[in-house]
Motif scaffolding. Structure first.
Motif, PDB file in Angstrom:
ATOM      1  N   GLY A 126      -3.410  -8.283 -16.656  1.00 43.19           N
ATOM      2  CA  GLY A 126      -2.363  -7.431 -17.166  1.00 43.19           C
ATOM      3  C   GLY A 126      -2.124  -6.587 -15.590  1.00 43.19           C
ATOM      4  O   GLY A 126      -0.897  -6.297 -15.932  1.00 43.19           O
ATOM      5  N   SER A 127      -2.138  -6.395 -14.912  1.00 43.45           N
ATOM      6  CA  SER A 127      -2.152  -5.603 -13.517  1.00 43.45           C
ATOM      7  C   SER A 127      -1.454  -6.938 -12.405  1.00 43.45           C
ATOM      8  O   SER A 127      -0.395  -5.834 -11.775  1.00 43.45           O
ATOM      9  CB  SER A 127      -3.256  -5.207 -12.563  1.00 43.45           C
TER      10      SER A 127
ATOM     11  N   LEU B 136      -1.400  25.028  22.514  1.00 44.10           N
ATOM     12  CA  LEU B 136      -0.539  24.677  20.789  1.00 44.10           C
ATOM     13  C   LEU B 136       0.091  23.467  21.550  1.00 44.10           C
ATOM     14  O   LEU B 136       0.668  22.759  20.755  1.00 44.10           O
ATOM     15  CB  LEU B 136       0.172  26.054  20.706  1.00 44.10           C
TER      16      LEU B 136
ATOM     17  N   VAL C 201       6.455  26.924  24.231  1.00 45.30           N
ATOM     18  CA  VAL C 201       5.640  26.255  23.354  1.00 45.30           C
ATOM     19  C   VAL C 201       4.660  26.208  24.828  1.00 45.30           C
ATOM     20  O   VAL C 201       4.773  25.530  25.534  1.00 45.30           O
ATOM     21  CB  VAL C 201       5.136  24.765  22.439  1.00 45.30           C
TER      22      VAL C 201
ATOM     23  N   PHE D 216       0.061 -13.087 -16.926  1.00 47.90           N
ATOM     24  CA  PHE D 216      -0.175 -11.643 -16.184  1.00 47.90           C
ATOM     25  C   PHE D 216       1.739 -10.664 -16.953  1.00 47.90           C
ATOM     26  O   PHE D 216       2.303 -11.389 -17.652  1.00 47.90           O
ATOM     27  CB  PHE D 216       0.218 -11.986 -15.234  1.00 47.90           C
ATOM     28  N   HIS D 217       0.977  -9.826 -16.269  1.00 48.42           N
ATOM     29  CA  HIS D 217       2.078  -8.548 -16.350  1.00 48.42           C
ATOM     30  C   HIS D 217       2.391  -8.691 -18.495  1.00 48.42           C
ATOM     31  O   HIS D 217       3.525  -8.246 -18.325  1.00 48.42           O
ATOM     32  CB  HIS D 217       3.260  -8.647 -15.439  1.00 48.42           C
ATOM     33  N   ASP D 218       1.904  -8.104 -18.882  1.00 49.98           N
ATOM     34  CA  ASP D 218       2.054  -8.641 -20.734  1.00 49.98           C
ATOM     35  C   ASP D 218       1.409  -8.290 -21.325  1.00 49.98           C
ATOM     36  O   ASP D 218       0.650  -7.308 -21.049  1.00 49.98           O
ATOM     37  CB  ASP D 218       1.646 -10.366 -20.669  1.00 49.98           C
ATOM     38  N   LEU D 219       2.025  -7.595 -22.621  1.00 49.94           N
ATOM     39  CA  LEU D 219       0.328  -7.622 -23.287  1.00 49.94           C
ATOM     40  C   LEU D 219       0.204  -7.967 -24.241  1.00 49.94           C
ATOM     41  O   LEU D 219       0.348  -9.352 -24.903  1.00 49.94           O
ATOM     42  CB  LEU D 219       1.769  -6.232 -24.704  1.00 49.94           C
ATOM     43  N   SER D 220      -1.387  -7.504 -24.473  1.00 53.72           N
ATOM     44  CA  SER D 220      -2.184  -8.795 -24.459  1.00 53.72           C
ATOM     45  C   SER D 220      -2.432  -8.850 -25.941  1.00 53.72           C
ATOM     46  O   SER D 220      -2.070  -9.890 -26.422  1.00 53.72           O
ATOM     47  CB  SER D 220      -3.858  -8.088 -24.058  1.00 53.72           C
TER      48      SER D 220
ATOM     49  N   ASP E 127       0.780  -9.247 -27.755  1.00 57.91           N
ATOM     50  CA  ASP E 127       2.534 -10.127 -27.713  1.00 57.91           C
ATOM     51  C   ASP E 127       1.371 -11.668 -27.327  1.00 57.91           C
ATOM     52  O   ASP E 127       2.580 -12.308 -27.108  1.00 57.91           O
ATOM     53  CB  ASP E 127       3.293  -9.778 -26.541  1.00 57.91           C
TER      54      ASP E 127
ATOM     55  N   LEU F 138      -0.103  19.945  19.516  1.00 60.04           N
ATOM     56  CA  LEU F 138       0.969  19.746  18.861  1.00 60.04           C
ATOM     57  C   LEU F 138       1.248  18.167  19.488  1.00 60.04           C
ATOM     58  O   LEU F 138       2.022  17.090  18.366  1.00 60.04           O
ATOM     59  CB  LEU F 138       2.361  20.090  19.541  1.00 60.04           C
TER      60      LEU F 138
ATOM     61  N   SER G  64       3.858 -14.130 -22.487  1.00 59.43           N
ATOM     62  CA  SER G  64       5.195 -13.653 -23.171  1.00 59.43           C
ATOM     63  C   SER G  64       6.563 -13.721 -23.471  1.00 59.43           C
ATOM     64  O   SER G  64       6.872 -14.128 -24.658  1.00 59.43           O
ATOM     65  CB  SER G  64       4.720 -13.047 -24.789  1.00 59.43           C
ATOM     66  N   TRP G  65       6.474 -12.712 -21.925  1.00 61.65           N
ATOM     67  CA  TRP G  65       7.924 -12.689 -22.448  1.00 61.65           C
ATOM     68  C   TRP G  65       9.634 -13.632 -21.955  1.00 61.65           C
ATOM     69  O   TRP G  65      10.403 -13.279 -21.536  1.00 61.65           O
ATOM     70  CB  TRP G  65       8.953 -11.101 -21.860  1.00 61.65           C
TER      71      TRP G  65
END
Lengths: 151, 178
Positions: free
Chosen positions: B127-128, B5, B1, B103-107, B109, B9, B72-73
């Motif tokens: 949530g995020s 070129l 080479v 946080f990190h939860d279903l609204s 629940d 590279l 909630s969990w």
């Protein structure tokens, strides 16, 4: 007796309700467990046994029983948790880069490797014998004479 | 080479290495840590869990704030909830604001959890987990007690019902409420 019968009937209806709500589920928990991340442990749901993962699994099961599609369930979870809940980025918009960049990288790398190997193999092709020795005729004659003395 | 070129590279390889190094430096400098006692609490604006609209931490400046992160969990959050509610009713007349960040939860629940435990203080949802991350939260429940100036007075990385934390929580509350 009538009250007991009524209570059993109500309980049976309550238990049977979700199951009979969707005769032909449109997705499965097994499939979605591999598509959805556990938000607290950063693995897919099928790899996690955390409380947060179990909560999402229960929710998904409820949605499947309501005949929701995988896409609809995923959209609901994204609205709640953000895009980070998906194990793989969406196939649209800016997220497409995440799909195409690795492919482009692999193809580019393979192309570079191919060019390199091709050029290397060309450089190592055997050269003509006369050019390889690099000696003039007089020197070659004297060398042959010297060598013949040892034979 | 040979020639151009080879140079291309080499430049490409250098660019790749530089890119990876930049990524490493960025990751190391942007790691989120829990704000220390005395530091200004990270600003945020979050959606209300218990109604429409948003609440920003800046809007609470001038009031002592108890910031409780929960889900909630989370099992310990269940035993902690009534204690928080009790302290809130005790201190609200003294201007202390209690804010729950789910946080990190279903609204759905989370709302069920709030209703089941009859919690009446402000509830926000993350949530995020973006805001929660800026507070270096790795597990729930965790509680921050903030002064009127928005500085961290106490950080309790566990349930306030725990023997090691209950005294510290009450002491911090009494300090900011004066």
């Amino acid at each position: 007796v009538i009250l007991r019968l009524a209570a059993v009937l109500v309980a049976a209806l309550a238990l049977a309700g979700p199951a009979s709500a969707c005769a032909h589920p449109r997705t499965s928990l097994t499939y979605l467990e591999g598509q959805i991340m556990c938000p607290t442990c950063h693995t897919t749901l099928d790899q996690s046994d955390s409380a947060a993962a179990r909560q999402i699994e229960t929710h998904i099961s409820q949605r499947i029983a309501q005949c929701w599609t995988a896409q609809r369930i995923e959209s609901e979870l994204v609205a709640n948790y953000g895009k980070g809940i998906l194990a793989a980025p969406p196939h649209s918009g800016f997220d497409l880069l995440a799909w195409w960049l690795p492919i482009a990288g692999v193809l580019g790398g393979a192309a570079l490797l191919a060019v390199g190997v091709w050029r290397w193999s060309r450089r190592r092709e055997p050269e003509p014998e006369s050019a390889a020795s690099g000696l003039d005729e007089e020197t070659e004659r004297r060398l042959d004479e010297l060598l013949s003395r040892f034979e | 080479v040979t020639g151009p070129l080879k140079l291309t590279l080499q430049l490409l390889a250098l660019a790749c290495v530089a890119g990876l190094l930049a990524l490493l430096v960025w990751k190391l400098t942007h790691q989120q840590h829990a704000p220390r006692v005395g530091a200004v609490a990270p600003a945020f604006t979050l959606r209300r869990l218990d109604g429409p609209g948003d609440v920003s931490l800046a809007s609470l400046r001038g009031k002592p704030v108890v910031l409780n992160f929960w889900a909630s969990w989370c099992v310990p959050c269940k035993s902690e909830a009534p204690v928080l509610e009790r302290e809130w009713t005790r201190y609200r007349d003294r201007g202390v604001v209690f804010v729950g960040v789910d946080f990190h939860d279903l609204s759905s629940d989370a709302r069920h959890f709030v209703a089941a435990h009859r919690l009446t203080f402000t509830m926000l949802e993350d949530g995020s987990g973006q805001v929660t991350g800026s507070y270096g939260i790795s597990q729930v429940p965790e509680t921050y007690v903030l002064s009127r100036a928005g500085r961290v007075v106490a950080h309790l990385a566990g349930p306030i019902t725990a023997s090691g934390f209950s005294g510290e929580f009450r002491a911090a509350l009494a300090r900011v409420a004066t």
